[in-house]
Scaffold this motif. Sequence first.
Motif, PDB file in Angstrom:
ATOM      1  N   LEU A 296       6.095  -6.234   8.480  1.00  0.00           N
ATOM      2  CA  LEU A 296       5.088  -5.698   7.501  1.00  0.00           C
ATOM      3  C   LEU A 296       5.151  -4.279   7.038  1.00  0.00           C
ATOM      4  O   LEU A 296       5.142  -4.088   6.011  1.00  0.00           O
ATOM      5  N   LEU A 297       5.424  -3.473   8.057  1.00  0.00           N
ATOM      6  CA  LEU A 297       5.550  -2.045   7.784  1.00  0.00           C
ATOM      7  C   LEU A 297       6.630  -1.685   6.930  1.00  0.00           C
ATOM      8  O   LEU A 297       6.569  -0.892   6.064  1.00  0.00           O
ATOM      9  N   GLN A 298       7.816  -2.131   7.014  1.00  0.00           N
ATOM     10  CA  GLN A 298       9.067  -2.281   6.424  1.00  0.00           C
ATOM     11  C   GLN A 298       8.714  -2.690   5.216  1.00  0.00           C
ATOM     12  O   GLN A 298       9.209  -1.880   4.169  1.00  0.00           O
ATOM     13  N   ALA A 299       8.093  -3.657   4.966  1.00  0.00           N
ATOM     14  CA  ALA A 299       8.056  -4.309   3.466  1.00  0.00           C
ATOM     15  C   ALA A 299       7.022  -3.381   2.896  1.00  0.00           C
ATOM     16  O   ALA A 299       7.173  -2.846   1.593  1.00  0.00           O
ATOM     17  N   ALA A 300       5.927  -2.874   3.381  1.00  0.00           N
ATOM     18  CA  ALA A 300       5.167  -2.161   2.837  1.00  0.00           C
ATOM     19  C   ALA A 300       5.444  -0.855   2.193  1.00  0.00           C
ATOM     20  O   ALA A 300       5.418  -0.077   1.338  1.00  0.00           O
ATOM     21  N   ARG A 301       6.467  -0.405   3.214  1.00  0.00           N
ATOM     22  CA  ARG A 301       6.960   1.068   2.962  1.00  0.00           C
ATOM     23  C   ARG A 301       7.955   0.813   1.858  1.00  0.00           C
ATOM     24  O   ARG A 301       7.997   1.786   0.749  1.00  0.00           O
ATOM     25  N   ARG A 302       8.848   0.071   1.639  1.00  0.00           N
ATOM     26  CA  ARG A 302       9.564  -0.268   0.682  1.00  0.00           C
ATOM     27  C   ARG A 302       8.887  -0.417  -0.578  1.00  0.00           C
ATOM     28  O   ARG A 302       9.311  -0.030  -1.635  1.00  0.00           O
ATOM     29  N   TYR A 303       8.046  -1.325  -0.567  1.00  0.00           N
ATOM     30  CA  TYR A 303       7.153  -1.442  -1.831  1.00  0.00           C
ATOM     31  C   TYR A 303       6.698  -0.239  -2.354  1.00  0.00           C
ATOM     32  O   TYR A 303       6.592   0.159  -3.515  1.00  0.00           O
ATOM     33  N   VAL A 304       5.983   0.478  -1.544  1.00  0.00           N
ATOM     34  CA  VAL A 304       5.256   2.091  -1.997  1.00  0.00           C
ATOM     35  C   VAL A 304       6.220   2.859  -2.670  1.00  0.00           C
ATOM     36  O   VAL A 304       6.126   3.244  -3.666  1.00  0.00           O
ATOM     37  N   TYR A 305       7.276   3.002  -1.732  1.00  0.00           N
ATOM     38  CA  TYR A 305       8.342   3.939  -2.526  1.00  0.00           C
ATOM     39  C   TYR A 305       9.097   3.139  -3.869  1.00  0.00           C
ATOM     40  O   TYR A 305       9.331   4.152  -4.684  1.00  0.00           O
ATOM     41  N   GLU A 306       9.233   1.907  -3.851  1.00  0.00           N
ATOM     42  CA  GLU A 306       9.835   1.555  -4.995  1.00  0.00           C
ATOM     43  C   GLU A 306       8.869   1.679  -6.356  1.00  0.00           C
ATOM     44  O   GLU A 306       9.441   2.024  -7.288  1.00  0.00           O
ATOM     45  N   VAL A 307       7.603   1.532  -6.003  1.00  0.00           N
ATOM     46  CA  VAL A 307       6.882   1.461  -7.046  1.00  0.00           C
ATOM     47  C   VAL A 307       6.541   2.983  -7.691  1.00  0.00           C
ATOM     48  O   VAL A 307       6.572   3.320  -8.595  1.00  0.00           O
ATOM     49  N   CYS A 308       6.393   3.943  -6.499  1.00  0.00           N
ATOM     50  CA  CYS A 308       6.303   5.315  -7.061  1.00  0.00           C
ATOM     51  C   CYS A 308       7.771   5.773  -7.855  1.00  0.00           C
ATOM     52  O   CYS A 308       7.689   6.634  -8.604  1.00  0.00           O
ATOM     53  N   ARG A 325       0.786   2.256 -13.499  1.00  0.00           N
ATOM     54  CA  ARG A 325      -0.247   2.983 -12.940  1.00  0.00           C
ATOM     55  C   ARG A 325      -1.028   1.885 -12.085  1.00  0.00           C
ATOM     56  O   ARG A 325      -1.593   2.189 -10.944  1.00  0.00           O
ATOM     57  N   ALA A 326      -1.229   0.540 -12.789  1.00  0.00           N
ATOM     58  CA  ALA A 326      -1.852  -0.347 -11.882  1.00  0.00           C
ATOM     59  C   ALA A 326      -1.140  -0.805 -10.395  1.00  0.00           C
ATOM     60  O   ALA A 326      -1.792  -0.917  -9.388  1.00  0.00           O
ATOM     61  N   ARG A 327       0.064  -0.740 -10.546  1.00  0.00           N
ATOM     62  CA  ARG A 327       0.746  -1.103  -9.179  1.00  0.00           C
ATOM     63  C   ARG A 327       0.758  -0.014  -8.417  1.00  0.00           C
ATOM     64  O   ARG A 327       1.144  -0.256  -6.877  1.00  0.00           O
ATOM     65  N   LEU A 328       0.673   1.300  -9.034  1.00  0.00           N
ATOM     66  CA  LEU A 328       0.731   2.396  -7.992  1.00  0.00           C
ATOM     67  C   LEU A 328      -0.710   2.331  -7.015  1.00  0.00           C
ATOM     68  O   LEU A 328      -0.958   2.615  -6.029  1.00  0.00           O
ATOM     69  N   ARG A 329      -1.739   1.967  -7.884  1.00  0.00           N
ATOM     70  CA  ARG A 329      -3.001   1.746  -7.055  1.00  0.00           C
ATOM     71  C   ARG A 329      -3.262   0.552  -6.067  1.00  0.00           C
ATOM     72  O   ARG A 329      -3.547   0.530  -5.210  1.00  0.00           O
ATOM     73  N   GLN A 330      -2.580  -0.612  -6.639  1.00  0.00           N
ATOM     74  CA  GLN A 330      -2.270  -1.637  -5.924  1.00  0.00           C
ATOM     75  C   GLN A 330      -1.608  -1.505  -4.440  1.00  0.00           C
ATOM     76  O   GLN A 330      -1.925  -1.801  -3.580  1.00  0.00           O
ATOM     77  N   ALA A 331      -0.374  -1.041  -4.729  1.00  0.00           N
ATOM     78  CA  ALA A 331       0.490  -0.627  -3.783  1.00  0.00           C
ATOM     79  C   ALA A 331      -0.148   0.313  -2.498  1.00  0.00           C
ATOM     80  O   ALA A 331       0.234   0.173  -1.426  1.00  0.00           O
ATOM     81  N   VAL A 332      -0.674   1.368  -2.964  1.00  0.00           N
ATOM     82  CA  VAL A 332      -1.451   2.394  -2.078  1.00  0.00           C
ATOM     83  C   VAL A 332      -2.538   1.869  -1.568  1.00  0.00           C
ATOM     84  O   VAL A 332      -2.662   1.691  -0.147  1.00  0.00           O
ATOM     85  N   THR A 333      -3.359   1.210  -2.337  1.00  0.00           N
ATOM     86  CA  THR A 333      -4.443   0.199  -1.395  1.00  0.00           C
ATOM     87  C   THR A 333      -4.070  -0.778  -0.375  1.00  0.00           C
ATOM     88  O   THR A 333      -4.602  -0.983   0.730  1.00  0.00           O
ATOM     89  N   VAL A 377      -9.065   4.182  -2.002  1.00  0.00           N
ATOM     90  CA  VAL A 377      -8.334   2.934  -1.609  1.00  0.00           C
ATOM     91  C   VAL A 377      -9.330   1.756  -1.312  1.00  0.00           C
ATOM     92  O   VAL A 377      -8.958   1.008  -0.348  1.00  0.00           O
ATOM     93  N   GLU A 378     -10.410   1.929  -1.960  1.00  0.00           N
ATOM     94  CA  GLU A 378     -11.488   0.998  -1.272  1.00  0.00           C
ATOM     95  C   GLU A 378     -11.090  -0.319  -2.175  1.00  0.00           C
ATOM     96  O   GLU A 378     -10.335  -0.184  -3.079  1.00  0.00           O
ATOM     97  N   PRO A 379     -11.856  -1.557  -1.691  1.00  0.00           N
ATOM     98  CA  PRO A 379     -11.496  -2.733  -2.504  1.00  0.00           C
ATOM     99  C   PRO A 379     -11.574  -2.711  -3.964  1.00  0.00           C
ATOM    100  O   PRO A 379     -10.697  -3.475  -4.659  1.00  0.00           O
ATOM    101  N   MET A 380     -12.362  -1.911  -4.617  1.00  0.00           N
ATOM    102  CA  MET A 380     -12.762  -2.077  -6.069  1.00  0.00           C
ATOM    103  C   MET A 380     -11.145  -1.468  -6.767  1.00  0.00           C
ATOM    104  O   MET A 380     -11.026  -1.946  -7.799  1.00  0.00           O
ATOM    105  N   THR A 381     -10.596  -0.810  -6.077  1.00  0.00           N
ATOM    106  CA  THR A 381      -9.311  -0.270  -6.529  1.00  0.00           C
ATOM    107  C   THR A 381      -8.263  -1.464  -6.808  1.00  0.00           C
ATOM    108  O   THR A 381      -7.670  -1.567  -7.856  1.00  0.00           O
ATOM    109  N   MET A 382      -8.165  -2.537  -6.082  1.00  0.00           N
ATOM    110  CA  MET A 382      -7.704  -3.728  -6.298  1.00  0.00           C
ATOM    111  C   MET A 382      -8.126  -4.435  -7.394  1.00  0.00           C
ATOM    112  O   MET A 382      -7.422  -5.036  -8.237  1.00  0.00           O
ATOM    113  N   VAL A 383      -9.499  -4.527  -7.584  1.00  0.00           N
ATOM    114  CA  VAL A 383      -9.981  -5.185  -8.943  1.00  0.00           C
ATOM    115  C   VAL A 383      -9.474  -4.505 -10.084  1.00  0.00           C
ATOM    116  O   VAL A 383      -9.380  -5.079 -11.164  1.00  0.00           O
ATOM    117  N   GLU A 384      -9.507  -3.219 -10.106  1.00  0.00           N
ATOM    118  CA  GLU A 384      -9.141  -2.553 -11.246  1.00  0.00           C
ATOM    119  C   GLU A 384      -7.800  -2.651 -11.585  1.00  0.00           C
ATOM    120  O   GLU A 384      -7.186  -2.793 -12.728  1.00  0.00           O
TER     121      GLU A 384
END
Length: 396
Positions: A296-308, A325-333, A377-384
Motif C-alpha cells: 500500500l505504501l509503495q503504491a501510494a508513494r508512486r501515485y503521489v509522485y506521479e500526480v505531482c 488539480r483535483a488529482r493533486l487533492r485526491q492523491a494527498v488526502t 486533507v479532511e474528507p471534504m477535499t475528496m468531495v471537492e
Amino acid sequence: MTQGLARPETGAGDSGDYVARARDIAPIINAEADGMEDLRGVSPAVVAALREQRIFWMLVPREWGGGGLGIVETFKVIEELARADGSTGWVMMANVSGTGVAAGYLGDAGARVLFAGPDKGIIAGMFLPVGRGVRVEGGYRVTGKYGFASGSGHASWMGAGFAVYDEDGNPETSVDGSPVHRLGFVPRDEVKFLGGWNVMGMVATGSDDYSVTEVFVPEARTMDTFSTTPVRSEAVYSLGLVAMAVGGHGPVALGIARRALEEVAHIAAVKTRPGYPSVIGDNDMFRREFATHEALLQAARRYVYEVCAEAEAQAAAGGVSDVQRARLRQAVTWVVGVARDIVNWAFNWGGSASIRNPSVLGRCLRDISVGATHMMVEPMTMVEAAGPILATYLED
C-alpha cells in the motif's frame, strides 16, 4: 526490481544531492527528536544542520543561491526528513512551501529583499486573510491574530494575510465585486509570539499563535493572497499556491509511514509473545500483513509522485488542468489516510514497545493522527476533487 522505501529514487535536477543531504542530517534529527517534543520546537542543532545543508531554500531560484528544485524533488527531501521525525518533516513542508510562494509570487523587489542576499529568509505563518490591512501611502497598516505558525521558532519572516480597507474603514473590492485580499511578509522582530501550541502530536512543529498590531508592510512585500499567476517563469511556481501548500502533506505522511514500518520490522525481529513459537517476525500473519501494508505504501508513494510530476509537466507546458488539480487533492488526502492505517497497524504489532516512552512508534502514531486532521486533507477535499475526476468517466 522494486526498490525498498528506505532509499527513494531520485528524479531530475538536484534532488539526489538534496535527498543525500537530508539523509546526512537524519542522525542529528533522530538524536534530537525526543528532546524536541519537550522543547515544542525544532532544536537549534537541527535548525543549524538544515541551514548548513541549504534545505530551507530548495524552492528558491538558483540565481538567488537557492536549490531551484522542482516540486517532486522537493517533496522527496521532505519525505526523507519526515522519516527521521514527523515534526521536522512538517516544519520543512511549511517553511519550504512558504519560501517557495514568496519567491514565485512576490514581486521581484520584495522577493530579493527576502532571498537574494547572503542571509536568506525563512518563512512561516498563516497566509489566509484573517487580518485587517488599511491602505496607506506606500503600503498597508496591518493588524491581526494568526495561528498554526509551524516552524515559527526559527523563522525570520512571518506571513500575515489580510483583507484590505481604505483609511475610512471601507473594505476594498475588485472589479468583480470580491474583497481584496493581500499577503504581507513581516520581519520577525515586528511580530508578537503568543504560544498556545499544546497538543498530542506534531509537538515539535512549534505551531504557535502570533499577532501583529499596526505594522507597516510596504507594498513591495505584499502579494495577492489567492494569486495563481507567478511572477517567475519556473514551472514549479505555476502549480499555484494551493498545490504548493497542500502537496507537501503527502511526503510528510509517506515519511512517517516508512519509519513506522522500519520500526516494527526491527521490533518484530526480536520480540516474542505468549502463544508464538518464535519471534513475531516469523509469524505468517505478521508477514502477510506487513507485505500488504508495504505494498500500500509503495503504491501510494508512486501515485503521489506521479500526480505531482504530471502537474508540473502541465505547468511547464502552459497550465495545470482542473482534473490534474483535483488529482493533486485526491492523491494527498488518500495518501494521508493510507499512512494513518499503516502507522496504526505497526503501532498495534509493536505491543509494549509502542507504548513505553520514548517510543518512535508512539511518536509516529501521535504525529500522523494530528497530521490527518488538517483541513487540507479532511474528507471534504475528496468531495471537492470528485467533480472533475468523475467527469472524465462520463466522457465518450
